[in-house]
Design a protein around this motif. Structure first.
Motif, PDB file in Angstrom:
ATOM      1  N   ASP A   1      67.782  -1.682 113.814  1.00 54.23           N
ATOM      2  CA  ASP A   1      68.094  -0.911 115.166  1.00 54.23           C
ATOM      3  C   ASP A   1      66.814  -0.402 115.631  1.00 54.23           C
ATOM      4  O   ASP A   1      66.257  -0.608 117.038  1.00 54.23           O
ATOM      5  N   ARG A   2      65.992   0.346 114.598  1.00 53.33           N
ATOM      6  CA  ARG A   2      64.701   0.827 115.211  1.00 53.33           C
ATOM      7  C   ARG A   2      63.568  -0.326 115.880  1.00 53.33           C
ATOM      8  O   ARG A   2      63.069  -0.144 116.698  1.00 53.33           O
ATOM      9  N   CYS A   3      63.702  -1.346 114.819  1.00 53.34           N
ATOM     10  CA  CYS A   3      62.814  -2.475 115.212  1.00 53.34           C
ATOM     11  C   CYS A   3      63.353  -3.208 116.380  1.00 53.34           C
ATOM     12  O   CYS A   3      62.364  -3.438 117.420  1.00 53.34           O
ATOM     13  N   ILE A   4      64.726  -3.146 116.734  1.00 57.83           N
ATOM     14  CA  ILE A   4      65.339  -3.750 118.105  1.00 57.83           C
ATOM     15  C   ILE A   4      64.633  -2.754 119.080  1.00 57.83           C
ATOM     16  O   ILE A   4      64.401  -3.356 120.171  1.00 57.83           O
ATOM     17  N   ALA A   5      64.862  -1.722 119.024  1.00 51.55           N
ATOM     18  CA  ALA A   5      64.166  -0.800 120.084  1.00 51.55           C
ATOM     19  C   ALA A   5      62.931  -0.703 120.390  1.00 51.55           C
ATOM     20  O   ALA A   5      62.385   0.199 121.506  1.00 51.55           O
ATOM     21  N   ALA A   6      62.045  -0.922 119.257  1.00 47.77           N
ATOM     22  CA  ALA A   6      60.628  -0.586 119.250  1.00 47.77           C
ATOM     23  C   ALA A   6      60.128  -1.643 120.456  1.00 47.77           C
ATOM     24  O   ALA A   6      60.069  -2.965 120.345  1.00 47.77           O
ATOM     25  N   PRO A   7      59.501  -1.285 121.672  1.00 53.06           N
ATOM     26  CA  PRO A   7      59.210  -2.288 122.574  1.00 53.06           C
ATOM     27  C   PRO A   7      57.901  -3.207 122.327  1.00 53.06           C
ATOM     28  O   PRO A   7      57.965  -4.093 122.801  1.00 53.06           O
ATOM     29  N   GLN A   8      57.147  -2.544 121.639  1.00 51.27           N
ATOM     30  CA  GLN A   8      55.843  -3.338 121.184  1.00 51.27           C
ATOM     31  C   GLN A   8      56.068  -4.308 120.063  1.00 51.27           C
ATOM     32  O   GLN A   8      55.095  -5.239 119.950  1.00 51.27           O
ATOM     33  N   LEU A   9      56.972  -4.189 119.298  1.00 48.70           N
ATOM     34  CA  LEU A   9      57.145  -4.928 117.974  1.00 48.70           C
ATOM     35  C   LEU A   9      57.149  -6.534 118.246  1.00 48.70           C
ATOM     36  O   LEU A   9      56.536  -7.276 117.674  1.00 48.70           O
ATOM     37  N   ALA A  10      58.000  -6.659 119.275  1.00 51.62           N
ATOM     38  CA  ALA A  10      58.421  -8.324 119.456  1.00 51.62           C
ATOM     39  C   ALA A  10      57.064  -8.841 120.026  1.00 51.62           C
ATOM     40  O   ALA A  10      56.631  -9.874 119.806  1.00 51.62           O
ATOM     41  N   GLY A  11      56.496  -8.179 120.998  1.00 52.26           N
ATOM     42  CA  GLY A  11      55.308  -8.693 121.319  1.00 52.26           C
ATOM     43  C   GLY A  11      54.077  -8.775 120.517  1.00 52.26           C
ATOM     44  O   GLY A  11      53.202  -9.904 120.378  1.00 52.26           O
ATOM     45  N   HIS A  12      54.029  -7.909 119.394  1.00 52.84           N
ATOM     46  CA  HIS A  12      52.984  -8.026 118.293  1.00 52.84           C
ATOM     47  C   HIS A  12      53.264  -9.401 117.334  1.00 52.84           C
ATOM     48  O   HIS A  12      52.336 -10.117 116.864  1.00 52.84           O
ATOM     49  N   VAL A  13      54.596  -9.505 117.220  1.00 55.46           N
ATOM     50  CA  VAL A  13      55.139 -10.535 116.322  1.00 55.46           C
ATOM     51  C   VAL A  13      54.867 -12.030 117.117  1.00 55.46           C
ATOM     52  O   VAL A  13      54.394 -12.702 116.558  1.00 55.46           O
ATOM     53  N   ASP A  14      55.011 -12.017 118.284  1.00 60.42           N
ATOM     54  CA  ASP A  14      54.673 -13.214 119.109  1.00 60.42           C
ATOM     55  C   ASP A  14      53.044 -13.350 118.986  1.00 60.42           C
ATOM     56  O   ASP A  14      52.794 -14.629 119.033  1.00 60.42           O
ATOM     57  N   ALA A  15      52.410 -12.311 119.470  1.00 56.28           N
ATOM     58  CA  ALA A  15      50.970 -12.814 119.026  1.00 56.28           C
ATOM     59  C   ALA A  15      50.264 -13.230 117.836  1.00 56.28           C
ATOM     60  O   ALA A  15      49.371 -13.813 117.785  1.00 56.28           O
ATOM     61  N   ALA A  16      50.918 -12.593 116.813  1.00 60.23           N
ATOM     62  CA  ALA A  16      50.781 -13.059 115.391  1.00 60.23           C
ATOM     63  C   ALA A  16      51.053 -14.739 115.203  1.00 60.23           C
ATOM     64  O   ALA A  16      50.327 -15.495 114.942  1.00 60.23           O
ATOM     65  N   ILE A  17      52.117 -14.970 115.664  1.00 62.89           N
ATOM     66  CA  ILE A  17      52.680 -16.391 115.674  1.00 62.89           C
ATOM     67  C   ILE A  17      51.612 -17.352 116.584  1.00 62.89           C
ATOM     68  O   ILE A  17      51.165 -18.408 116.153  1.00 62.89           O
ATOM     69  N   ASP A  18      51.373 -17.042 117.792  1.00 65.87           N
ATOM     70  CA  ASP A  18      50.343 -17.425 118.720  1.00 65.87           C
ATOM     71  C   ASP A  18      49.085 -17.675 117.546  1.00 65.87           C
ATOM     72  O   ASP A  18      48.409 -18.900 117.962  1.00 65.87           O
ATOM     73  N   THR A  19      48.437 -16.503 117.113  1.00 64.92           N
ATOM     74  CA  THR A  19      47.195 -16.846 116.591  1.00 64.92           C
ATOM     75  C   THR A  19      47.205 -17.480 115.500  1.00 64.92           C
ATOM     76  O   THR A  19      46.384 -18.560 115.164  1.00 64.92           O
ATOM     77  N   ILE A  20      48.435 -17.512 114.504  1.00 67.61           N
ATOM     78  CA  ILE A  20      48.396 -18.555 113.253  1.00 67.61           C
ATOM     79  C   ILE A  20      48.552 -19.918 113.850  1.00 67.61           C
ATOM     80  O   ILE A  20      47.824 -20.800 113.117  1.00 67.61           O
ATOM     81  N   VAL A  21      49.598 -20.221 114.894  1.00 62.79           N
ATOM     82  CA  VAL A  21      49.639 -21.509 115.223  1.00 62.79           C
ATOM     83  C   VAL A  21      48.268 -22.111 115.670  1.00 62.79           C
ATOM     84  O   VAL A  21      47.831 -23.249 115.288  1.00 62.79           O
ATOM     85  N   ALA A  22      47.395 -21.360 116.421  1.00 60.64           N
ATOM     86  CA  ALA A  22      46.193 -21.980 117.152  1.00 60.64           C
ATOM     87  C   ALA A  22      45.343 -22.347 116.084  1.00 60.64           C
ATOM     88  O   ALA A  22      44.699 -23.245 116.087  1.00 60.64           O
ATOM     89  N   ASP A  23      45.154 -21.157 115.135  1.00 61.96           N
ATOM     90  CA  ASP A  23      44.168 -21.578 113.920  1.00 61.96           C
ATOM     91  C   ASP A  23      44.807 -22.846 112.996  1.00 61.96           C
ATOM     92  O   ASP A  23      43.671 -23.684 112.681  1.00 61.96           O
TER      93      ASP A  23
END
Length: 201
Positions: free
Chosen positions: A16-38
């Motif tokens: 529930d704390r993960c769901i409520a953390a506003p920055q977490l989803a954005g950081h995960v999406d940024a990680a996916i973008d980075t990995i996929v591009a590489d």
């Protein structure tokens, strides 16, 4: 004495704390973008961690080199904990603190990505690997517990889950990296000779 119910409640509260953390989803999406591009640029994804986090690094490599849900070509992923000869020889002859940094020197590429896993964010050999990766011009993704420890300042993208309990952090890590594997696979599928998903045997 703790009961299973109380432990499950604690685990649910952490989710529930993960769901409520506003920055977490954005950081995960940024990680996916980075990995996929590489990966699309034919640069390998490197992974490392210690203990349970070493197992997590191997788990991610297994999902990507093998498959997560889709039938596809293999994804270029190297787990730095997996070569027992390299890990034991370098640790015995030189230093366990530099065992991952040495392999980053061997396999890392400018613009590539190193994903390091540490519940505290302070694992000395992961921190040293991040320092080497940054010197080589690589991206660094930290998967840690709350705050990120020493890895926070060295991470291009920091995914620090909101817990300070090692087992709970590891449970949250599994949830997050399963999502990473799913999304990496989906995003890479159009660039691969994808086949229909296999039926369970």
């Amino acid at each position: 004495m703790s009961s299973l119910l109380s432990y499950l409640e604690e685990s649910r509260a952490a989710l529930d704390r993960c769901i409520a953390a506003p920055q977490l989803a954005g950081h995960v999406d940024a990680a996916i973008d980075t990995i996929v591009a590489d990966l699309l640029a034919h640069r390998p994804l490197l992974l490392c961690g210690n203990g349970g986090s070493a197992s997590d690094a191997m788990h991610i490599a297994g999902e990507l080199v093998g498959r997560f849900l889709l039938e596809r070509k293999a994804i270029n992923c190297i787990c730095l904990t997996s070569n027992a000869a390299v890990v034991t020889a370098w640790s015995n002859d030189y230093s366990y603190e530099t065992v991952f940094a040495r392999q980053v020197e061997a396999y890392g590429q400018r613009g590539g990505t190193l994903l390091g896993i540490s519940t505290s964010g302070n694992s000395a050999n992961v921190v040293r690997a991040f320092e080497t990766a940054r010197e080589l011009g690589m991206n660094t993704i930290g998967l840690t517990g709350q705050g990120g420890g020493k890895m926070a300042a060295l991470s291009t993208v920091l995914i620090d889950v909101p817990s300070k309990s090692t087992p709970i952090i590891q449970q949250l890590h599994i949830t997050i990296y399963h999502y990473l594997c799913e999304q990496i696979e989906i995003r890479l599928a159009p660039a691969m000779d994808q086949l229909p998903a296999a039926k369970a045997g």
